[in-house]
Design an enzyme around this catalytic site. Structure first.
Site, PDB file in Angstrom:
ATOM      1  CE1 TYR A  55     -28.940 -24.277  45.862  1.00  0.00           C
ATOM      2  CE2 TYR A  55     -28.972 -26.664  45.588  1.00  0.00           C
ATOM      3  CZ  TYR A  55     -29.633 -25.468  45.778  1.00  0.00           C
ATOM      4  OH  TYR A  55     -31.008 -25.457  45.882  1.00  0.00           O
ATOM      5  NE  ARG A  58     -26.825 -21.160  39.698  1.00  0.00           N
ATOM      6  CZ  ARG A  58     -26.541 -22.114  38.804  1.00  0.00           C
ATOM      7  NH1 ARG A  58     -26.807 -23.379  39.068  1.00  0.00           N
ATOM      8  NH2 ARG A  58     -25.978 -21.823  37.654  1.00  0.00           N
ATOM      9  CG  ASN A  91     -32.749 -12.553  47.043  1.00  0.00           C
ATOM     10  OD1 ASN A  91     -33.541 -13.257  46.415  1.00  0.00           O
ATOM     11  ND2 ASN A  91     -32.735 -11.239  46.961  1.00  0.00           N
ATOM     12  CG  ASP A  93     -27.802 -12.764  46.614  1.00  0.00           C
ATOM     13  OD1 ASP A  93     -27.732 -11.807  47.416  1.00  0.00           O
ATOM     14  OD2 ASP A  93     -28.728 -12.875  45.781  1.00  0.00           O
ATOM     15  CG  HIS A 108     -36.164 -19.500  51.611  1.00  0.00           C
ATOM     16  ND1 HIS A 108     -36.900 -18.950  50.583  1.00  0.00           N
ATOM     17  CD2 HIS A 108     -37.077 -19.946  52.525  1.00  0.00           C
ATOM     18  CE1 HIS A 108     -38.185 -19.041  50.860  1.00  0.00           C
ATOM     19  NE2 HIS A 108     -38.311 -19.651  52.021  1.00  0.00           N
ATOM     20  N   GLY A 173     -39.562  -7.285  44.747  1.00  0.00           N
ATOM     21  CA  GLY A 173     -39.035  -8.322  43.869  1.00  0.00           C
ATOM     22  C   GLY A 173     -39.390  -9.732  44.264  1.00  0.00           C
ATOM     23  CB  SER A 175     -42.456 -14.865  42.462  1.00  0.00           C
ATOM     24  OG  SER A 175     -42.180 -15.879  43.418  1.00  0.00           O
TER      25      SER A 175
END
Length: 245
Positions: A55, A58, A91, A93, A108, A173, A175
């Site tokens: 992480y 990331r 996401n 970010d 999340h 976007g 899944s």
């Protein structure tokens, strides 16, 4: 009742800024790491060093990417229509915030934060690598791991249950692997909400999840997020007609 635009975004939106997805394609992060090693609460303590190394990479990499035109367009819609636009993202970010979105619900978690598990406190860390070796082993990235309950899920499903024919839902976007946004929106509204599934894949995940021909959405717009939110795109026209009708 006033019309609402509900937007759910997934990894495909940030991927167009260069942020690697966790699942999709040969460069997906899960292709290089086992989920149970870097993102499962049951193995967090025994893999403490590996988890933080994963992480940290990331988090520090986020400094090298910028919001794309889709992030910016979503922010402009929020600024223009105010409380009529709701944004939730899987996401972790901060590209929505950096694009100017005034309110973002992170389903999340947030990569730019840590959780002190001993005290239950959330600590901002920004884009810095966390020196976990210099601290007691009680700090965790503020990201929902497998095996954990996402605190935001209650708000998410409450929103889904509130959907009506007055709502336009954009699933962008995603899944549809962890949360099936289209299916939840369809079920929550009893099929009344207008649901656009925006994803460039030729094959739809619902062909596998529900069977061929069973579509819990109004239309599958096979295009990327940037194209979908570009001027003159079918999705932008749909949004404009929705608010102006």
């Amino acid at each position: 009742m006033s019309k609402r635009l509900i937007i759910f975004t997934g990894a495909g939106v940030s991927a167009e800024s260069g942020v690697p997805t966790f699942r999709t394609g040969p460069d997906g992060l899960w292709h290089n790491h086992r989920i149970e090693d870097v993102c499962h609460i049951d193995t967090f303590e025994q893999n403490y060093d590996l988890v933080h190394a994963f992480y940290n990479a990331r988090r520090t990499a986020l400094q090298g990417v910028e919001p794309n035109a889709a992030h910016q367009a979503i922010a402009e819609l929020q600024q223009r229509y105010g409380d009529q636009v709701h944004l939730m993202t899987t996401n972790v970010d901060d590209l929505h915030e950096r694009a100017g979105s005034p309110e973002v619900v992170h389903i999340h978690g947030n990569l730019l934060e840590l959780v002190n598990l001993a005290e239950g406190a959330v600590l901002p860390i920004g884009y810095e690598a966390f020196d976990h070796a210099a601290h007691p082993p009680q700090f965790k990235p503020n990201v929902v791991f497998f095996g954990e309950v996402a605190p935001v899920y209650r708000d998410l499903f409450t929103l889904m249950q509130s959907l009506t024919r007055h709502d336009l839902v954009l699933v962008v976007g995603s899944s549809e692997t962890v949360v099936q946004f289209c299916l939840e929106a369809y079920s929550g509204s009893n099929g009344a909400a207008t649901i656009l599934y925006i994803d460039p894949t030729d094959t739809c995940p619902y062909d596998r999840l529900l069977g061929p021909g069973l579509k819990p959405y109004t239309e599958h717009c096979r295009m990327g997020a940037v194209e979908a939110f570009s001027a003159g795109s079918p999705v932008r026209k749909w949004i404009e007609c929705w608010f102006n009708s």
